[in-house]
Design a protein around this motif. Sequence first.
Motif, PDB file in Angstrom:
ATOM      1  N   TRP A   1      -4.294   6.066  -2.092  1.00 42.15           N
ATOM      2  CA  TRP A   1      -4.630   4.712  -1.691  1.00 42.15           C
ATOM      3  C   TRP A   1      -3.314   3.961  -1.528  1.00 42.15           C
ATOM      4  O   TRP A   1      -2.495   3.887  -2.458  1.00 42.15           O
ATOM      5  CB  TRP A   1      -5.517   4.054  -2.737  1.00 42.15           C
ATOM      6  CG  TRP A   1      -6.956   4.435  -2.608  1.00 42.15           C
ATOM      7  CD1 TRP A   1      -7.961   3.670  -2.098  1.00 42.15           C
ATOM      8  CD2 TRP A   1      -7.586   5.672  -2.993  1.00 42.15           C
ATOM      9  NE1 TRP A   1      -9.163   4.346  -2.130  1.00 42.15           N
ATOM     10  CE2 TRP A   1      -8.965   5.580  -2.680  1.00 42.15           C
ATOM     11  CE3 TRP A   1      -7.106   6.855  -3.571  1.00 42.15           C
ATOM     12  CZ2 TRP A   1      -9.857   6.613  -2.916  1.00 42.15           C
ATOM     13  CZ3 TRP A   1      -8.000   7.895  -3.800  1.00 42.15           C
ATOM     14  CH2 TRP A   1      -9.356   7.769  -3.481  1.00 42.15           C
ATOM     15  N   LEU A   2      -3.071   3.417  -0.350  1.00 45.26           N
ATOM     16  CA  LEU A   2      -1.751   2.910   0.015  1.00 45.26           C
ATOM     17  C   LEU A   2      -1.628   1.398  -0.039  1.00 45.26           C
ATOM     18  O   LEU A   2      -0.519   0.870  -0.164  1.00 45.26           O
ATOM     19  CB  LEU A   2      -1.395   3.401   1.432  1.00 45.26           C
ATOM     20  CG  LEU A   2      -1.479   4.926   1.614  1.00 45.26           C
ATOM     21  CD1 LEU A   2      -1.339   5.287   3.086  1.00 45.26           C
ATOM     22  CD2 LEU A   2      -0.410   5.631   0.777  1.00 45.26           C
ATOM     23  N   HIS A   3      -2.764   0.708   0.071  1.00 47.88           N
ATOM     24  CA  HIS A   3      -2.742  -0.762   0.071  1.00 47.88           C
ATOM     25  C   HIS A   3      -4.154  -1.248  -0.218  1.00 47.88           C
ATOM     26  O   HIS A   3      -5.124  -0.689   0.302  1.00 47.88           O
ATOM     27  CB  HIS A   3      -2.272  -1.282   1.441  1.00 47.88           C
ATOM     28  CG  HIS A   3      -2.061  -2.764   1.484  1.00 47.88           C
ATOM     29  ND1 HIS A   3      -1.038  -3.397   0.818  1.00 47.88           N
ATOM     30  CD2 HIS A   3      -2.749  -3.741   2.120  1.00 47.88           C
ATOM     31  CE1 HIS A   3      -1.109  -4.697   1.047  1.00 47.88           C
ATOM     32  NE2 HIS A   3      -2.137  -4.929   1.827  1.00 47.88           N
ATOM     33  N   PRO A   4      -4.313  -2.280  -1.053  1.00 43.71           N
ATOM     34  CA  PRO A   4      -5.662  -2.768  -1.348  1.00 43.71           C
ATOM     35  C   PRO A   4      -6.372  -3.282  -0.096  1.00 43.71           C
ATOM     36  O   PRO A   4      -5.739  -3.776   0.842  1.00 43.71           O
ATOM     37  CB  PRO A   4      -5.414  -3.907  -2.347  1.00 43.71           C
ATOM     38  CG  PRO A   4      -4.056  -3.660  -2.905  1.00 43.71           C
ATOM     39  CD  PRO A   4      -3.274  -3.011  -1.808  1.00 43.71           C
ATOM     40  N   VAL A   5      -7.693  -3.186  -0.110  1.00 45.73           N
ATOM     41  CA  VAL A   5      -8.530  -3.724   0.962  1.00 45.73           C
ATOM     42  C   VAL A   5      -9.325  -4.889   0.391  1.00 45.73           C
ATOM     43  O   VAL A   5      -9.911  -4.789  -0.690  1.00 45.73           O
ATOM     44  CB  VAL A   5      -9.467  -2.641   1.525  1.00 45.73           C
ATOM     45  CG1 VAL A   5     -10.452  -3.238   2.526  1.00 45.73           C
ATOM     46  CG2 VAL A   5      -8.653  -1.524   2.180  1.00 45.73           C
TER      47      VAL A   5
ATOM     48  N   GLY B   1      -6.664   5.782   7.161  1.00 49.06           N
ATOM     49  CA  GLY B   1      -7.332   4.516   7.441  1.00 49.06           C
ATOM     50  C   GLY B   1      -6.309   3.398   7.474  1.00 49.06           C
ATOM     51  O   GLY B   1      -5.373   3.378   6.665  1.00 49.06           O
ATOM     52  N   SER B   2      -6.483   2.466   8.405  1.00 45.99           N
ATOM     53  CA  SER B   2      -5.559   1.346   8.564  1.00 45.99           C
ATOM     54  C   SER B   2      -6.322   0.043   8.650  1.00 45.99           C
ATOM     55  O   SER B   2      -7.505   0.019   9.033  1.00 45.99           O
ATOM     56  CB  SER B   2      -4.718   1.522   9.842  1.00 45.99           C
ATOM     57  OG  SER B   2      -4.043   2.756   9.843  1.00 45.99           O
ATOM     58  N   ASN B   3      -5.631  -1.057   8.299  1.00 49.93           N
ATOM     59  CA  ASN B   3      -6.264  -2.370   8.416  1.00 49.93           C
ATOM     60  C   ASN B   3      -5.888  -3.041   9.737  1.00 49.93           C
ATOM     61  O   ASN B   3      -5.219  -2.448  10.588  1.00 49.93           O
ATOM     62  CB  ASN B   3      -5.934  -3.255   7.201  1.00 49.93           C
ATOM     63  CG  ASN B   3      -4.446  -3.612   7.105  1.00 49.93           C
ATOM     64  OD1 ASN B   3      -3.678  -3.477   8.072  1.00 49.93           O
ATOM     65  ND2 ASN B   3      -4.026  -4.059   5.940  1.00 49.93           N
TER      66      ASN B   3
ATOM     67  N   VAL C   1      -3.986   2.063   4.698  1.00 54.29           N
ATOM     68  CA  VAL C   1      -4.578   1.737   3.400  1.00 54.29           C
ATOM     69  C   VAL C   1      -5.005   2.980   2.635  1.00 54.29           C
ATOM     70  O   VAL C   1      -5.184   2.924   1.413  1.00 54.29           O
ATOM     71  CB  VAL C   1      -5.785   0.783   3.570  1.00 54.29           C
ATOM     72  CG1 VAL C   1      -5.347  -0.526   4.219  1.00 54.29           C
ATOM     73  CG2 VAL C   1      -6.911   1.429   4.383  1.00 54.29           C
ATOM     74  N   LEU C   2      -5.177   4.101   3.325  1.00 53.98           N
ATOM     75  CA  LEU C   2      -5.676   5.317   2.686  1.00 53.98           C
ATOM     76  C   LEU C   2      -5.303   6.519   3.534  1.00 53.98           C
ATOM     77  O   LEU C   2      -5.333   6.464   4.756  1.00 53.98           O
ATOM     78  CB  LEU C   2      -7.210   5.251   2.556  1.00 53.98           C
ATOM     79  CG  LEU C   2      -7.932   6.502   2.049  1.00 53.98           C
ATOM     80  CD1 LEU C   2      -7.612   6.758   0.583  1.00 53.98           C
ATOM     81  CD2 LEU C   2      -9.452   6.371   2.236  1.00 53.98           C
TER      82      LEU C   2
ATOM     83  N   ILE D   1       1.144   4.915  -5.157  1.00 55.87           N
ATOM     84  CA  ILE D   1       1.469   3.560  -4.718  1.00 55.87           C
ATOM     85  C   ILE D   1       0.771   2.564  -5.651  1.00 55.87           C
ATOM     86  O   ILE D   1      -0.467   2.526  -5.717  1.00 55.87           O
ATOM     87  CB  ILE D   1       1.041   3.319  -3.261  1.00 55.87           C
ATOM     88  CG1 ILE D   1       1.698   4.349  -2.340  1.00 55.87           C
ATOM     89  CG2 ILE D   1       1.392   1.901  -2.831  1.00 55.87           C
ATOM     90  CD1 ILE D   1       3.198   4.318  -2.320  1.00 55.87           C
ATOM     91  N   ILE D   2       1.571   1.762  -6.362  1.00 52.35           N
ATOM     92  CA  ILE D   2       1.026   0.739  -7.245  1.00 52.35           C
ATOM     93  C   ILE D   2       0.835  -0.542  -6.433  1.00 52.35           C
ATOM     94  O   ILE D   2       1.767  -0.979  -5.753  1.00 52.35           O
ATOM     95  CB  ILE D   2       1.978   0.457  -8.434  1.00 52.35           C
ATOM     96  CG1 ILE D   2       2.440   1.782  -9.073  1.00 52.35           C
ATOM     97  CG2 ILE D   2       1.293  -0.442  -9.454  1.00 52.35           C
ATOM     98  CD1 ILE D   2       1.334   2.658  -9.576  1.00 52.35           C
TER      99      ILE D   2
END
Length: 342
Positions: free
Chosen positions: A94-98, A130-132, A138-139, A174-175
């Motif tokens: 998981w690369l970035h919160p959604v 997955g991208s925003n 993001v994933l 990724i934190i």
Amino acid sequence: MTKTNPGRFFEDYHVGQVIRHAVPRTISGGERALYHALYPARHALHSSDAFALACGLDRAPLDDLITFHTVFGKTVPDVSLNAVANLGYAEGRWLHPVYPGDTLTARSEVIGLKQNSNGKSGVVWVRTTGSNQHGRDVLSYVRWVMVRKRDADAPAPDTVIPDLAGVVKAEDLIIPAGLNFATYDFDLAGEPHRWGDYEVGEVIDHVDGVTLEEAEHMMATRLWQNTAKVHFDATNREDGRRLIYGGHVISLARALSFNGLANAQVIVGLNGGAHANPCFAGDTVRAWTEVLDKADTGAPGVGAIRLRLVATKGAAGALKTEDGKYLPEVLLDLDYWALMPV
């Protein structure tokens, strides 16, 4: 000329192929409400804006598995519409919160192919991202799927089996930016147990069980826009039963794990996973977890914990036979990293 989409078959894939998946999906608070209605999900960071703010985030992100299901669902018409089975996962991060209001898209690259010895199907490996709406990933994860052939006489492709990491390294997790558990409120989170209270090798029986309903799993599968035929059309299986979407079992087991792991707030890595046996409406699902590893992170008060989450119709701790095969009552074996207050 037909305008309908029969889906891809094994011979339609080639290594290096990149597939952009339809349809973009804007996620709202409605998805969170439905997710929490479908599963007994109640991790505080995803339930409360105020709790998330106290942990250094701007507001409560959507549950990490909402991101996974949404991205996964985008891939189904292109990757697994004609699948026999979804076989496994690896290298998930998981690369970035959604957050509510984000729009997600997905793309997949074919990274491996191997025709089965029966000549009627083959295994396809894809790396999905997955991208925003800002173009930020993001994933990312790899999965492999057994897919039917359209023509059994079609020539077999060259075999390419990707070399996949058995575990996502702790230093590669990724934190979420700003995450801070230094002043974490254990009372509001629901349990006192912190990172230091768990020992590698410990097995946690999550005690509770949920009997699956036909209507609930079909609603969930539609929510994620997963179009796989075996989940809806009973004539697609010889036994005339609709197969429960494996992601439904993942989310159910993760939600059940709250009892004993309420402070494992954020999923950040997916090391591996297997849908060990089919699951059907009427099955009563329980869950247990084994602690596999622990690691420090650079975030204040935040530790990483590697967990093996097992969904089963049987007893806690029972997983495989002496010859290494999954017991028939085991439904899911999932290896993941989560973040927890130290």
